[in-house]
Design a protein around this motif. Structure first.
Motif, short mmCIF file in Angstrom:
data_model
loop_
_atom_site.label_atom_id
_atom_site.label_comp_id
_atom_site.label_asym_id
_atom_site.label_seq_id
_atom_site.Cartn_x
_atom_site.Cartn_y
_atom_site.Cartn_z
N GLU A 103 28.06 -8.29 8.87
CA GLU A 103 27.59 -9.51 9.53
C GLU A 103 26.36 -9.25 10.40
O GLU A 103 25.58 -10.16 10.67
N LYS A 104 26.19 -8.00 10.85
CA LYS A 104 25.08 -7.65 11.71
C LYS A 104 23.80 -7.33 10.93
O LYS A 104 22.72 -7.22 11.52
N MET A 105 23.94 -7.19 9.62
CA MET A 105 22.82 -6.69 8.82
C MET A 105 21.58 -7.58 8.83
O MET A 105 20.47 -7.09 9.09
N SER A 150 31.25 -8.70 -7.64
CA SER A 150 31.63 -10.06 -7.25
C SER A 150 30.92 -10.55 -5.99
O SER A 150 30.78 -11.75 -5.78
N VAL A 151 30.49 -9.64 -5.14
CA VAL A 151 29.83 -10.04 -3.88
C VAL A 151 28.35 -9.68 -3.86
O VAL A 151 27.67 -9.92 -2.85
N ALA A 152 27.84 -9.13 -4.95
CA ALA A 152 26.46 -8.63 -4.97
C ALA A 152 25.44 -9.71 -4.66
O ALA A 152 24.52 -9.51 -3.85
N GLN A 153 25.57 -10.88 -5.29
CA GLN A 153 24.58 -11.94 -5.06
C GLN A 153 24.58 -12.40 -3.61
O GLN A 153 23.52 -12.59 -3.00
N GLY A 154 25.76 -12.57 -3.04
CA GLY A 154 25.85 -12.99 -1.65
C GLY A 154 25.22 -12.00 -0.70
O GLY A 154 24.54 -12.38 0.26
N MET A 199 20.48 -10.07 2.56
CA MET A 199 19.36 -9.15 2.74
C MET A 199 18.05 -9.91 2.82
O MET A 199 17.21 -9.67 3.70
N ILE A 200 17.87 -10.83 1.89
CA ILE A 200 16.62 -11.60 1.84
C ILE A 200 16.47 -12.46 3.09
O ILE A 200 15.38 -12.60 3.65
#
Length: 218
Positions: free
Chosen positions: A138-140, A159-163, A168-169
């Motif tokens: 959450e801090k990222m 399963s969580v890669a897109q999120g 990141m973006i």
């Protein structure tokens, strides 16, 4: 060298340049002061013409009958690849692969340092892996913005890669090194490099199969 010229390098050239760099560094350690494209080609089993074209694109200029001055050609390759200045990266997903990448000492030689690692598992958050304290994912995004981090390394489950990529973006990351088997959707300004581990394994396995089929039968 202009940004336009830098973009003209094809993927095969970009993949060969680190091979040249590793060899040249070794030659320098052995006391060599000059390196010719012919010598580099012979050592790596490549076509001399290809090597000369690859080295020429870096802007380095060789000397007649001597070749490239060692420090100059090493610096030219590093600058061309963007490895002359270390860029900080964030890694997300501290599983087996993530831990292995955190422990790899060679990234800084290639212009990248993993500044922080993140995960969502409470059992992992707060622990140390290869000297780095694992932070809550959450801090990222906020930390990426404050530190102006440009590179994200993605080693999460599919399963969580897109999120995670979206997060990141949102944090301003402009280049994602994707180690997941997921085809990510990213804006046009984001650079995406996917590591096809299964594809590499397929090539390796097929080549081994061919070698076995050609081997003399006992």
């Amino acid at each position: 060298m202009s940004q336009l010229e830098r973009k003209t390098a094809g993927v095969p050239t970009l993949k060969r340049l680190p091979l040249y760099l590793r060899l040249l560094r070794k030659m320098k350690e052995n006391g060599e002061e000059y390196a010719s494209g012919t010598v580099v080609a012979k050592e790596l089993g490549l076509d001399p013409i290809v090597v000369r074209k690859d080295l020429a694109i870096t802007g380095a200029v060789g000397r007649p009958r001597l070749g490239f001055q060692m420090d100059e050609i090493i610096e030219a390759i590093e600058e061309f690849l963007g490895w002359s200045n270390t860029s900080e990266a964030f890694l997300v997903g501290v599983g087996s692969l993530g831990r292995a990448l955190l422990g790899y000492q060679g990234f800084e030689q290639h212009g990248m340092r993993i500044a922080a690692a993140f995960d969502k598992d409470p059992a992992i958050i707060g622990t140390k892996v290869h000297g780095k304290t694992i932070l809550d994912i959450e801090k990222m995004p906020g930390l990426a913005k404050r530190m102006h981090v440009q590179i994200g390394i993605l080693t999460v489950t599919a399963s969580v890669a897109q999120g995670v990529a979206d997060a990141m973006i949102a944090g301003g990351i402009r280049a994602i090194w994707n180690f997941t088997p997921t085809n990510l959707t990213v804006p046009s300004h984001v650079i995406l490099q996917r590591e096809e581990l299964a594809s590499s394994l397929a090539v390796l396995s097929h080549r081994l199969l061919i070698e076995d089929s050609l081997a003399p039968k006992a």
